[in-house]
Enzyme design. Structure first.
Site, PDB file in Angstrom:
ATOM      1  N   LEU A   1      -2.154  -5.609  15.526  1.00  0.00           N
ATOM      2  CA  LEU A   1      -1.075  -5.082  14.694  1.00  0.00           C
ATOM      3  C   LEU A   1      -1.243  -3.575  14.622  1.00  0.00           C
ATOM      4  CD1 LEU A   1      -1.409  -8.144  13.838  1.00  0.00           C
ATOM      5  CD2 LEU A   1      -0.428  -7.472  11.643  1.00  0.00           C
ATOM      6  N   ILE A   2      -0.400  -2.840  15.327  1.00  0.00           N
ATOM      7  CA  ILE A   2      -0.569  -1.397  15.430  1.00  0.00           C
ATOM      8  C   ILE A   2       0.559  -0.666  14.719  1.00  0.00           C
ATOM      9  CG2 ILE A   2       0.588  -1.248  17.695  1.00  0.00           C
ATOM     10  CD1 ILE A   2      -1.758   0.920  18.263  1.00  0.00           C
TER      11      ILE A   2
ATOM     12  N   LYS B   1       2.193  -7.870   3.717  1.00  0.00           N
ATOM     13  CA  LYS B   1       1.144  -8.181   4.688  1.00  0.00           C
ATOM     14  C   LYS B   1       1.202  -9.655   5.114  1.00  0.00           C
ATOM     15  CE  LYS B   1      -0.979  -4.199   5.046  1.00  0.00           C
ATOM     16  NZ  LYS B   1      -2.325  -3.972   4.509  1.00  0.00           N
TER      17      LYS B   1
ATOM     18  N   GLY C   1      -6.320  -3.343  11.186  1.00  0.00           N
ATOM     19  CA  GLY C   1      -7.171  -2.201  10.878  1.00  0.00           C
ATOM     20  C   GLY C   1      -7.591  -2.135   9.429  1.00  0.00           C
TER      21      GLY C   1
ATOM     22  N   GLN D   1      -6.180  -4.587   0.281  1.00  0.00           N
ATOM     23  CA  GLN D   1      -7.381  -4.808   1.087  1.00  0.00           C
ATOM     24  C   GLN D   1      -8.619  -5.105   0.244  1.00  0.00           C
ATOM     25  OE1 GLN D   1      -7.691  -1.607   3.997  1.00  0.00           O
ATOM     26  NE2 GLN D   1      -5.532  -1.822   4.534  1.00  0.00           N
TER      27      GLN D   1
ATOM     28  N   CYS E   1      13.093  11.766  -0.915  1.00  0.00           N
ATOM     29  CA  CYS E   1      12.053  10.885  -1.432  1.00  0.00           C
ATOM     30  C   CYS E   1      10.855  11.766  -1.768  1.00  0.00           C
ATOM     31  CB  CYS E   1      11.674   9.774  -0.454  1.00  0.00           C
ATOM     32  SG  CYS E   1      10.805  10.341   1.016  1.00  0.00           S
TER      33      CYS E   1
END
Length: 484
Positions: free
Chosen positions: A182-183, A264, A286, A295, A455
């Site tokens: 997953l990049i 995710k 990553g 995470q 933004c």
């Protein structure tokens, strides 16, 4: 020009059959890569090394390519000459090695193959004596020398070991199974992808596009760079998934504090479907423990439960600075620096220990068929074709900080972010249209006016402005106030 390639020590301790297989794969990988830069390249394996020959004029590029091939621990650059006699050999050695042994202890080691009227020790003493006389500051040191001068006489050929170059180490690519990485183009995903290639895994790419064509082009560039530098021996796939509809669904229907974890989980669901279609049994991410709210151990556990596909996290215990240092070493730092973090996608007060039952409850509001739909609509590229794609350019967008009466500011942040920190400028018309709605809503606006997208970080506003410009709208710019 000749190189002696030494394999990573882990290969040498394998069983005989495994070692032979790894060596054969490495030989093939070296051939596949070097033939693209030198059509005279010649590669031949033996039990304890691989011999590589190439054009002298291509020396620098051959060295650079060998340094980036997984499975090579180091390789020795060798000069080849006709062998004539001791004097000529000593003269050559003095020319090439005198400077490297200044103020150091040295010894000479000779290997000999064929029929000659001298022993290896004879040539060692003769050449060593010549070096000792030629360099006053040098001294002979037979035990633990600082410099070892290595020669080989093979029949009528003389080979001098000129320089040792450090390789990547690891295993040759394709000695392990394939994975789908997953990049995103940032520091973490680039480094984790590289580490998988270095460990011998044939690494494919999947990209979840959250920011339009500008985001996609940037990720294609870093993906092609990684493949071309470290994995070019094998063809792999690049899967581009338009994930903006999924983000819009999350922002519309998912509880605020759980948005990051749910995003995710949706990515893992989609990647697992894509991996199954490609016959790949593992995903790579990553993620590093504690780096962001999604995470934590608890949240990673919740994320993993959506799929039975193995998820490999090579950075899980690494510090951010260590990751950045590796990115600098492998050449992805400059890409990562320009890759944005998308404001408005993750909620402002994320839950660092999301309860599984609450996550599953809020996901009941999500239209799950959308995940399979975006995967089915994904574009799949052969990685080698991304070089053409990566040359694409995107339009520039003007950024301003001063306003006039005919301009309207559009705040593209999420509802929660806008509510917690509203943009207020006296006398200025301000609209709030979340970024995931602006593509559909923009054409309904009065096109006689000029619109300035805003933004907090200036990232999503620029990407959305670029997208609108690409759709033919000329009346859009980005607003970045100097001070509010």
């Amino acid at each position: 020009m000749k190189f002696i390639v030494k394999m990573h020590p882990e290969i040498s301790i394998k069983s005989r059959s495994v070692r032979l297989r790894f060596t054969k794969i490495l030989e093939s990988n070296i051939k596949n890569i070097l033939i693209k830069v030198d059509d005279e390249a010649w590669v031949k394996k033996s039990w304890d090394c691989i011999e590589v020959r190439g054009c002298e004029a291509k020396r620098d590029i051959l060295i650079e390519r060998l340094k980036c091939i997984p499975g090579i621990t180091h390789f020795i650059e060798v000069k080849e000459y006709e062998y004539t006699d001791f004097d000529t050999t000593a003269d050559l050695v003095c020319q090439l090695f005198s400077k490297s042994i200044e103020n150091k202890g040295f010894c000479v080691r000779v290997k000999r193959r064929g029929t000659h009227d001298f022993a290896s020790k004879d040539l060692e003493r003769y050449v060593g004596g010549a070096l000792n006389q030629n360099v006053e500051s040098a001294r002979v040191q037979l035990t633990k020398p600082e410099v070892t001068v290595k020669l080989e006489v093979a029949n009528q050929k003389l080979f001098l070991n000129i320089q040792q170059h450090v390789g990547l180490g690891g295993f040759p690519i394709a000695t392990q199974d394939a994975v789908l990485s997953l990049i995103s183009g940032g520091f973490d995903s680039g480094v984790s992808t590289y580490l998988m290639m270095r460990r011998g895994l044939k690494t494919h790419y999947i990209f979840f596009n959250l920011g339009g064509s500008a985001h996609e082009i940037g990720v294609k560039q870093v993906s092609h760079f990684l493949w071309q530098k470290y994995g070019e021996s094998h063809r792999v796939k690049f899967v581009a998934v338009d994930f903006q509809p999924v983000v819009a669904e999350i922002l519309e229907n998912i509880d605020s504090g759980l948005m990051g974890v749910v995003l995710k989980r949706m990515m893992v669901r989609a990647a697992s479907i894509a991996a199954e279609k490609l016959g790949i049994k593992a995903l790579v991410t990553g993620e590093a423990l504690g780096q962001v709210s999604s995470q934590t151990v608890t949240n990673l556990n919740v994320i993993d439960r959506v799929s039975e596909t193995l998820i490999v996290r090579p950075l899980v215990a690494m510090d951010k600075q260590d990751i950045i240092n590796i990115a600098r070493e492998i050449g992805t730092e400059d890409f990562a620096k320009t890759m944005p973090e998308y404001c408005g996608v993750i909620s402002q007060k994320p839950n660092v220990a999301a309860p599984l039952h609450k996550v599953e409850a809020t996901e009941a509001n999500f239209h799950m068929p959308l995940i399979e739909q975006v995967v089915n609509d994904a574009k799949i590229y052969d990685i080698k074709d991304l070089n053409i794609e990566a040359k694409d350019t995107v339009s520039e967008v003007e950024v301003i900080s001063e306003l006039n009466a005919n301009q309207v500011i559009i705040d593209v942040r999420s509802d929660e972010e806008e509510e917690s920190d509203p943009l207020e400028i006296a006398g200025q018309e301000i609209l709030h249209i979340p970024f995931f709605k602006i593509a559909n809503k923009y054409s309904e606006l009065d096109q006689s006016k000029e619109y300035l997208l805003y933004c907090k970080k200036g990232v999503m506003s620029k990407l959305q402005a670029l997208y609108l410009i690409e759709q033919g709208h000329k009346n859009v710019k980005v607003f970045q106030p100097q001070a509010l």
